[in-house]
Scaffold this active site. Structure first.
Site, PDB file in Angstrom:
ATOM      1  N   HIS A 102       0.837  -1.206   0.000  1.00  0.00           N
ATOM      2  CA  HIS A 102       0.000   0.000   0.000  1.00  0.00           C
ATOM      3  C   HIS A 102       0.869   1.252   0.000  1.00  0.00           C
ATOM      4  O   HIS A 102       0.608   2.203  -0.770  1.00  0.00           O
ATOM      5  CB  HIS A 102      -0.914   0.002   1.230  1.00  0.00           C
ATOM      6  CG  HIS A 102      -1.671   1.271   1.433  1.00  0.00           C
ATOM      7  ND1 HIS A 102      -2.908   1.508   0.870  1.00  0.00           N
ATOM      8  CD2 HIS A 102      -1.353   2.403   2.120  1.00  0.00           C
ATOM      9  CE1 HIS A 102      -3.327   2.714   1.204  1.00  0.00           C
ATOM     10  NE2 HIS A 102      -2.403   3.285   1.972  1.00  0.00           N
ATOM     11  N   GLU A 103       1.902   1.279   0.829  1.00  0.00           N
ATOM     12  CA  GLU A 103       2.779   2.449   0.878  1.00  0.00           C
ATOM     13  C   GLU A 103       3.559   2.607  -0.422  1.00  0.00           C
ATOM     14  O   GLU A 103       3.803   3.727  -0.876  1.00  0.00           O
ATOM     15  CB  GLU A 103       3.727   2.353   2.072  1.00  0.00           C
ATOM     16  CG  GLU A 103       3.027   2.318   3.431  1.00  0.00           C
ATOM     17  CD  GLU A 103       2.067   3.474   3.633  1.00  0.00           C
ATOM     18  OE1 GLU A 103       2.284   4.563   3.071  1.00  0.00           O
ATOM     19  OE2 GLU A 103       1.065   3.296   4.367  1.00  0.00           O
ATOM     20  N   HIS A 106       1.631   4.583  -2.852  1.00  0.00           N
ATOM     21  CA  HIS A 106       1.780   6.042  -2.756  1.00  0.00           C
ATOM     22  C   HIS A 106       3.025   6.512  -3.508  1.00  0.00           C
ATOM     23  O   HIS A 106       3.010   7.579  -4.142  1.00  0.00           O
ATOM     24  CB  HIS A 106       1.867   6.469  -1.295  1.00  0.00           C
ATOM     25  CG  HIS A 106       0.574   6.374  -0.550  1.00  0.00           C
ATOM     26  ND1 HIS A 106      -0.603   6.906  -1.035  1.00  0.00           N
ATOM     27  CD2 HIS A 106       0.270   5.802   0.643  1.00  0.00           C
ATOM     28  CE1 HIS A 106      -1.582   6.670  -0.173  1.00  0.00           C
ATOM     29  NE2 HIS A 106      -1.082   6.002   0.855  1.00  0.00           N
ATOM     30  N   HIS A 110       3.075   9.110  -6.661  1.00  0.00           N
ATOM     31  CA  HIS A 110       3.939  10.286  -6.724  1.00  0.00           C
ATOM     32  C   HIS A 110       4.746  10.298  -8.014  1.00  0.00           C
ATOM     33  O   HIS A 110       4.858  11.325  -8.688  1.00  0.00           O
ATOM     34  CB  HIS A 110       4.876  10.294  -5.517  1.00  0.00           C
ATOM     35  CG  HIS A 110       5.606  11.579  -5.327  1.00  0.00           C
ATOM     36  ND1 HIS A 110       6.711  11.711  -4.520  1.00  0.00           N
ATOM     37  CD2 HIS A 110       5.411  12.818  -5.853  1.00  0.00           C
ATOM     38  CE1 HIS A 110       7.149  12.961  -4.551  1.00  0.00           C
ATOM     39  NE2 HIS A 110       6.370  13.648  -5.355  1.00  0.00           N
TER      40      HIS A 110
END
Length: 231
Positions: A102-103, A106, A110
């Protein structure tokens, strides 16, 4: 008569959000605890899984760090780094790998210029100011019978609600990216991905509850202002 601060009837407005937040936190804790005991058949640690996914997207320059605490995992767009909490970093569990993926989602957002993330990152400095000033200004206005101060406080709080609203697609999209890559690159079997989905869906509900709390808090502020104006 002006309602007593902290004891006024408008606190009832917040009860649905409080109940949802309590349920969401319990659900996250239960899901993470359950699937922390289930280890992935791949034998990969969360750090190794995150590294593989990052590299597959050409993000080999994103470092992965270990940070203290539980569920303190995050991606920092300022220095393009990924931080995994101590219970996640070296764990081979389904829960840990799901959180790490999940991270990574991100980080991919980006790198690819995902619009909602760009908007959220752009408004963070302004919202840190508005979130700290909104409530004090409103209640100073409430006590001093200043509609102007109450309205400024409400306007600033609208910005807080907007931040929560823009956060929802960012978090849901990161989870969708994580589940997709875990199911297509062979890191997890179908049933393991199902476990990771339960963990990430539970975590997503905490963002939903925070958004509901902000929305109902705004309703409460409006009710307090209207009640004070009639006095």
């Amino acid at each position: 008569m002006m309602p007593m601060l902290g004891l006024d009837w408008t606190m009832i407005i917040l009860f649905p959000a409080i109940l949802l937040a309590m349920w969401a936190q319990a659900r996250v804790k239960n899901a993470f605890t359950t699937y922390s005991r289930v280890h992935s058949r791949s034998g990969l640690t969360a750090r190794e899984a995150a590294r593989q996914i990052l590299d597959s997207y050409g993000l080999s320059g994103v470092p992965i760090r270990q940070v203290a605490g539980q569920l303190t995992d995050h991606y920092d767009p300022r220095d393009r780094s990924l931080s995994l909490s101590e219970p996640v970093y070296d764990s081979t569990s389904i829960a840990a790998i799901g959180v790490a993926a999940h991270e990574v989602g991100h980080a991919v957002q980006h790198a690819t210029g995902y619009a909602p993330l760009q908007i959220r990152n752009a408004v963070v400095p302004l919202l840190s100011l508005s979130s700290s000033a909104a409530m004090p200004l409103f209640f100073i206005g409430l006590l001093s019978a200043s509609n102007m101060l109450m309205n400024i406080g409400i306007l600033l709080f609208v910005g807080v609600l907007a931040f929560h609203l823009i956060t929802l697609p960012v978090e849901f999209d990161a989870s969708n990216r994580a589940l997709k890559v875990l199911s297509t690159n062979g890191m997890m079997t179908r049933d393991e991905v199902g476990g990771a989905r339960k963990v990430l869906n539970a975590a997503a509900m905490t963002y939903v509850s925070a958004t509901l709390m902000a929305a109902l808090q705004l309703v409460r502020l409006l009710a307090l202002r209207n009640s004070r104006s009639r006095d």
